[in-house]
Design an enzyme around this catalytic site. Sequence first.
Site, PDB file in Angstrom:
ATOM      1  N   CYS A 172      -7.336   1.929 -16.497  1.00 24.18           N
ATOM      2  CA  CYS A 172      -6.704   1.644 -15.167  1.00 24.18           C
ATOM      3  C   CYS A 172      -5.376   2.271 -15.095  1.00 24.18           C
ATOM      4  CB  CYS A 172      -6.638   0.020 -14.802  1.00 24.18           C
ATOM      5  SG  CYS A 172      -5.568  -0.955 -15.985  1.00 24.18           S
ATOM      6  N   ASP A 208     -12.319  -0.747 -22.374  1.00 23.53           N
ATOM      7  CA  ASP A 208     -11.725  -1.016 -21.103  1.00 23.53           C
ATOM      8  C   ASP A 208     -10.469  -1.680 -21.402  1.00 23.53           C
ATOM      9  OD1 ASP A 208     -10.888  -1.074 -18.657  1.00 23.53           O
ATOM     10  OD2 ASP A 208     -12.849  -2.237 -17.758  1.00 23.53           O
ATOM     11  N   CYS A 218       0.853  -1.274   0.107  1.00 20.02           N
ATOM     12  CA  CYS A 218       0.152   0.013   0.035  1.00 20.02           C
ATOM     13  C   CYS A 218       1.004   1.308   0.151  1.00 20.02           C
ATOM     14  CB  CYS A 218      -1.079   0.043   1.244  1.00 20.02           C
ATOM     15  SG  CYS A 218      -2.013  -1.316   1.391  1.00 20.02           S
ATOM     16  N   TYR A 251     -13.156  -5.534 -25.800  1.00 16.23           N
ATOM     17  CA  TYR A 251     -12.397  -6.104 -24.522  1.00 16.23           C
ATOM     18  C   TYR A 251     -13.408  -6.321 -23.689  1.00 16.23           C
ATOM     19  CZ  TYR A 251      -8.596  -3.207 -26.482  1.00 16.23           C
ATOM     20  OH  TYR A 251      -7.814  -2.237 -27.325  1.00 16.23           O
ATOM     21  N   GLU A 304     -14.309 -10.208 -27.658  1.00 22.45           N
ATOM     22  CA  GLU A 304     -13.362 -10.630 -26.472  1.00 22.45           C
ATOM     23  C   GLU A 304     -12.464 -11.664 -27.255  1.00 22.45           C
ATOM     24  OE1 GLU A 304     -10.732 -11.504 -23.928  1.00 22.45           O
ATOM     25  OE2 GLU A 304     -12.034  -9.812 -23.506  1.00 22.45           O
ATOM     26  N   GLN A 333     -13.701  -7.042 -11.744  1.00 26.30           N
ATOM     27  CA  GLN A 333     -13.045  -5.807 -10.991  1.00 26.30           C
ATOM     28  C   GLN A 333     -12.890  -6.238  -9.485  1.00 26.30           C
ATOM     29  OE1 GLN A 333     -11.678  -3.151 -12.150  1.00 26.30           O
ATOM     30  NE2 GLN A 333     -12.863  -2.511 -13.914  1.00 26.30           N
TER      31      GLN A 333
END
Length: 498
Positions: free
Chosen positions: A449, A422, A126, A353, A374, A324
Site C-alpha cells: 500500500c 502484504d 480526498c 502477514y 500472523e 481491505q
Amino acid sequence: MTKKKNSESRKKGKKHNKSEKQYVARGSRTEGGKSKGKHTANNARQRSQKNATAEVTCSGLTNDGKGIVQWKGKQLEVAHLMPGETAEVNISKKGRFFDTELKRVIKPSEDRANLSRSSYYEGVGCHIQHMNEHAQKRFKQKIIDELMKPFGKPEPIITMELPFYYRNKNVMTFGLNKKRQIICGLYAENTHQIIPMERSIIHDQKADEIIQTIKGMMKSFKMQPYNEDTGQGFLRHVLVRVGKKSGEIMVVLVAASPMFKGSNNFVKALRKEHPEITTILLNVNNRDTSMVLGKQEKVLFGKGTITDTLCGLKFDISAKSFYQINPVQTEKLYAKAIDMAELTGKETVVDAYCGIGTIGLIASKKAGKVIGVELNNDAVRDAIHNSKRNGVKNARFYQGDAGEFMVKMAARGEKADVVIMDPPRSGSDEAFLSSMVKLQPKRVVYVSCNPVTQARDLKYLEKNGYAVEGIQPVDMFPQTAHVEAVAKLVLKEEAGNR
C-alpha cells in the site's frame, strides 16, 4: 516482524487508514527559511509579510497531489491546485513554515473535475478529488513509474469504473464546537481539531446516514462526546462496517467508559431508524491514545460480526479485523497477485502477514498447501474460522513472527515455492527480508500500500538473489493520493531457467 492486520494494533496501518484515526488537510504547510532580521524596522516589515494574498501559477505536483508554486523565491505547496493553473492563494507564515490556502482558481486546467460546491465539502480528505479521472490516472501512474524505474516499466494502473462511495468502513470522531454543539468529522492534519462533515464522496452512503442519526440522538439520550483535554464525556468515535455484497452492517460505539445507561433503549431507537443494522457493539477505549479501538468490547445487539464475500469466499469480519477498504478493487488486486504466483496446484505457499487469511485462502484454491503466519492472535483465530467456514482443507494458520517462522522452516530443510507478503505502510524490515532470502522461495509476490517502502524492499531483494519480473499498480483509493502495487520477484537461478 509480522503485520498486525488489526485496526487496534496497526500504528502505521494502510490506505488508506493512518492507524484508525483519519486525518484531513486544511491547506498546505511548507518549511521556509529562518528570519535573520534584528532591528525593529526589519521586524515590523516581517510582521507585515506574515499574511499575504498572491497570484501564482502551478508548475507541478508533489507525490501527495499538492500543487507546486513559486513565491518570493520560495517553493510552496498548495492543496487542490493543478499544473498550469493560475490561482489566488492566501499565504501566512508561522515560524519557519508557510501555510497556504487556495482562495480561487483564475485559470483552471482542462483536467480539473467538474464538481459542485457541495462535493468539495463532501470530499474532506480526498486530496486529488479536484482532478478528473484521466488526470488522477496519469498522476498515480507517474508516481509508480518513477519509483519503480530501477526495476522495469510497470503495467498501466488498474482503475475503478465507479470511483465513489467505495469504502466499506467509516470512522467519525465526536466532539463539541465553540458553541457547545455536538459535531462529528475527521481530524485536521497533524492536529486533534475536528473538521465537521456529514458525508463523504468515498464513504458508504448508508454508513454516513447512520452516523448522522447517532449524532442527532445524542442529546435526547444525554450522551456527551468525549473531551480529550478534560477526560470528560462518553462517546469518542463511531465506526461503521458494511458488507458490500452481503448488505450486513456493523455499528461500533467507541466510548471512554463501559457504563452506558439506557443502552437497550438507544439500540432500539437506532434500529427503528435503521433496521438494516445487523449488529451493534460497545468498544471501550479509556486510554490516552491515538488509536480508535480499545481492548474491551461488548455486543449490544446481533452476533458481533458481519459477513462479506471476497473472490467467492465468505469472511467473518469483527470490529478489529483488518479487511481491505475497497472490495471491488481488492478482487482485481488479489487476482493479479494469484496470477503472479503462477500456481499449478502443487506449490507450497507461505502467506506472511496473513491477517484474517483473505489472500491465503483465495490462493488455496490453486495451491497445493498454504501456510499463513500472523503475529496477532485474534487475527489467526479469525483466519482459522474463515478456513473452516469455506471448507478449505489445504491451509494452516500459525501465530508468530513470519520471519522467525521461515528461518525455522529453512533449518528443517523445508521449502516454500511462493511467499506472498502484504506488509503495512512502513514496509518490511531487513530481519524479515533476510529470513525470506534464507528460505529461498522460487517466487515472491509483494503486495504493497506504499510504493515508496516497496521500492526500498525490492532493492534489497534484488541485491540478495531475486529479479523483479512484473509490477502492477492498482488504484485502491480513488480521489486520494494513495496507490497500491503488486510486484512479482523470481529467484535469479529460476529466472535463468525460464
